[in-house]
Design an enzyme around this catalytic site. Sequence first.
Site, PDB file in Angstrom:
ATOM      1  N   THR A  94      14.622  -2.726  -0.518  1.00 39.88           N
ATOM      2  CA  THR A  94      14.917  -1.634   0.407  1.00 39.88           C
ATOM      3  C   THR A  94      16.401  -1.299   0.516  1.00 39.88           C
ATOM      4  OG1 THR A  94      13.089  -2.562   1.664  1.00 39.88           O
ATOM      5  CG2 THR A  94      14.376  -0.823   2.735  1.00 39.88           C
ATOM      6  N   GLU A  95      16.706   0.008   0.481  1.00 42.16           N
ATOM      7  CA  GLU A  95      18.065   0.481   0.730  1.00 42.16           C
ATOM      8  C   GLU A  95      18.184   0.868   2.209  1.00 42.16           C
ATOM      9  OE1 GLU A  95      19.246   3.774  -1.751  1.00 42.16           O
ATOM     10  OE2 GLU A  95      21.358   3.608  -1.193  1.00 42.16           O
ATOM     11  N   HIS A 102      26.516   3.803  -3.181  1.00 44.86           N
ATOM     12  CA  HIS A 102      26.115   2.513  -2.619  1.00 44.86           C
ATOM     13  C   HIS A 102      26.904   2.246  -1.333  1.00 44.86           C
ATOM     14  CE1 HIS A 102      24.619   0.491  -6.587  1.00 44.86           C
ATOM     15  NE2 HIS A 102      23.646   1.109  -5.951  1.00 44.86           N
ATOM     16  N   GLU A 109      31.164  -3.412  -9.417  1.00 48.75           N
ATOM     17  CA  GLU A 109      31.655  -2.101  -9.009  1.00 48.75           C
ATOM     18  C   GLU A 109      32.673  -2.261  -7.903  1.00 48.75           C
ATOM     19  OE1 GLU A 109      27.733  -0.487  -8.222  1.00 48.75           O
ATOM     20  OE2 GLU A 109      28.039  -0.532  -6.072  1.00 48.75           O
ATOM     21  N   THR A 119       0.797  -1.226   0.000  1.00 50.46           N
ATOM     22  CA  THR A 119       0.000   0.000   0.000  1.00 50.46           C
ATOM     23  C   THR A 119       0.831   1.278   0.000  1.00 50.46           C
ATOM     24  OG1 THR A 119      -0.225  -0.214   2.389  1.00 50.46           O
ATOM     25  CG2 THR A 119      -2.044  -1.051   1.060  1.00 50.46           C
ATOM     26  N   GLY A 120       2.130   1.162   0.098  1.00 47.44           N
ATOM     27  CA  GLY A 120       2.992   2.350   0.044  1.00 47.44           C
ATOM     28  C   GLY A 120       2.925   2.998  -1.330  1.00 47.44           C
ATOM     29  N   GLN A 159       5.370   4.089  -3.505  1.00 45.76           N
ATOM     30  CA  GLN A 159       6.215   3.486  -4.534  1.00 45.76           C
ATOM     31  C   GLN A 159       5.757   2.074  -4.860  1.00 45.76           C
ATOM     32  OE1 GLN A 159       8.149   5.104  -6.286  1.00 45.76           O
ATOM     33  NE2 GLN A 159       8.787   6.881  -5.086  1.00 45.76           N
ATOM     34  N   LYS A 206      -3.451  -2.370   6.880  1.00 48.24           N
ATOM     35  CA  LYS A 206      -4.540  -2.239   5.914  1.00 48.24           C
ATOM     36  C   LYS A 206      -5.099  -3.585   5.477  1.00 48.24           C
ATOM     37  CE  LYS A 206      -3.302   2.349   4.503  1.00 48.24           C
ATOM     38  NZ  LYS A 206      -2.667   3.205   3.519  1.00 48.24           N
TER      39      LYS A 206
END
Lengths: 378, 289
Positions: free
Chosen positions: B95-96, B247, B210, B15-16, B18, B41
């Site tokens: 999630t970050e 990052h 990276e 429901t967020g 994003q 919810k």
Amino acid sequence: MNIPEHAAKALLQEAGISVPAGAVADSPQEAAQAATDIGTVMVKAQVPVGGRGKSGAVRPARNPTEAHAIAGDLLGARVNRHRVTEVLVEERLPVAKELYAAVLIHPAGPARRVVLSERGGVDIEETARTDPGSIRTLDLDPRTGLHPETAQRLVARAGVETAAPAVADVLVRMDRLHRDSDAELLEINPLAVTDAGDVVALDCKLVLDSAAAARRPSLAAAAAPEPLTRLERAARELGLQFVELDGEVGVIANGAGLTMTTMDVIVHLGGRPANFMEIGGDAYTKARPALEIVLAQRGLRSLVVNFCGAFARTDVMVDGLTGAWTELRPDVPAFFTIDGTGSAAARRMLEERLGLEPYPTMDDAITAAIRACGQDAA
Amino acid sequence: MIVRGDERVLVQGITGRQATYWTARMQEYGTRVVAGVSPRKAGITHCGVPVFGSVREAAEHAPPDVSVLFVPPLSVKAAALDALAAGVPRLVILTEHVPVRDTMHVIAAAREAGAEVVGPNTAGLVTPGESSVGFMPAFDPSIFRPGRVGVVSRSGSLGTLACLNIVRTGLGQSAFIGIGGDPVIGTRTRRALELLEQDRRTSAVLLIGEIGGDMEEDAAQYLPEMSKPVVAFVAGRASPPDRRMGHAGAIFQEDRGSYASKRQALQGAGAVVLDTPSGIGPALKSLVR
């Protein structure tokens, strides 16, 4: 987040690990006073930098006069990128043996890894080259703590004989502190066995996981300020990932990987990047402040804007950027590449507001940006 | 992990804002989203699917093959453990800024449960023409189309650029595996390479690495065992040491985690290592049958 040595030692003490008697001083007078109270001392610059002994940032003082002089030397000086604002004046103990002890994150496990070596006082990297056999490691299930018996097995044969139980106890306490503080690294080097047989932490490096700062507010407040430039600090306060470099070609891109790559390709094609500025992830709505910061850099001659939208919508980023551009009217030429999420709308906006067309590839945009620097010079 | 079109996907935190946007994109793409979870919810219908208070309840409705987590950093651990306890075999954590300690806990619990974790801090997974889990622009035909290149990337943005270059050359992807930009992640580069080596639809692999950590060096040790050619690009050659480049995992000290170390390892193991992403398409074109 680096915790300064003196604050880390206070945490060790709370965790039941012995540290030398000491006092923090921010003036030579205070340092001299501390030496008067303590006796023979070490004067230690409070900067999160390895090899402080070698670089002269940690020095012995036999009396208050020497402590005063050394503190006078160190305070205000720079060690790497860090300015010394405090020294730790600490009792100098007669040491029988120096060990290395650490609890760290081993990503490949993933595990909390306990590391013990009987060669303390030197970098563990150096020991790994010169005497790898002296390094003992133990990987722990991330969900559980170090059991005292396991710690004792690790310490056996470390050549500390009668001090072995005390060293094992320190390891158990270090492991608990590592967990309770959401640390990335807790390193005690050297962990000394004194002539009196006590086990004492002579130095301590504690690095906290910044992602856990929200649930460790008091620890986060103790963290050493990062050595940032004025613009880097401004960017940090706005929640922007920004690193100032010394080139001429400014960079704004979305996502860490793409932003680093933009810098890489600038160098590959013969230019010099002025900065890293990433507005991907949650920052994709912050194009305007990002532009302001990048433009405020001295020496900026041109700008590459490289967007390849995934989560970060290029239409939102270009909207913010072009809106700010029309108000700020910078005289720096900008070279765009726009692909991915929202790119059709973003390209239209760029054309309508700035009369610019994005380049087909980032190499094309970067080549043009480097050329623009050259023309300026001529 | 590679998600197939018939696999059932649960969205935790549906429901967020994003999550709502990206769930709709995933559904448009054809991803089989069967339910959502949102503790506060429960009971409503959102994005056309029922919302439950926990994964356990959602699993009673329709046991998911994959759960994708759009939940705040400090809630990730509880949400992931909820999914594991309900028997979900695969988790994608977008999630970050998840604390490393929580990530490690989740990965250890997943291993015990025989479950797979991708992420945290990943843009997700795309199987072109079949399924998209996360927030990669799968819907953009200039970036994703079915083909034979398997892509592994720590970065979402650079992964997107790489996929764009693949399509520009006239090739397509068998799978995109965004492994995530954190230092500790569930599916490391080497594991993703193993999955692509086993995948019958993949005939060449693009590895986007990276600076920071040792995943590329670790993956290089596996290259000699692979039957498929590997093209690689490693970001961060021009980055200074001791600075975190966006990052959490993108930081190197002297020789540890440096560009040079990674390039040398990959090249030494037979990968084609490129200087710029624009070389990706041409390099792959000569290798893909």
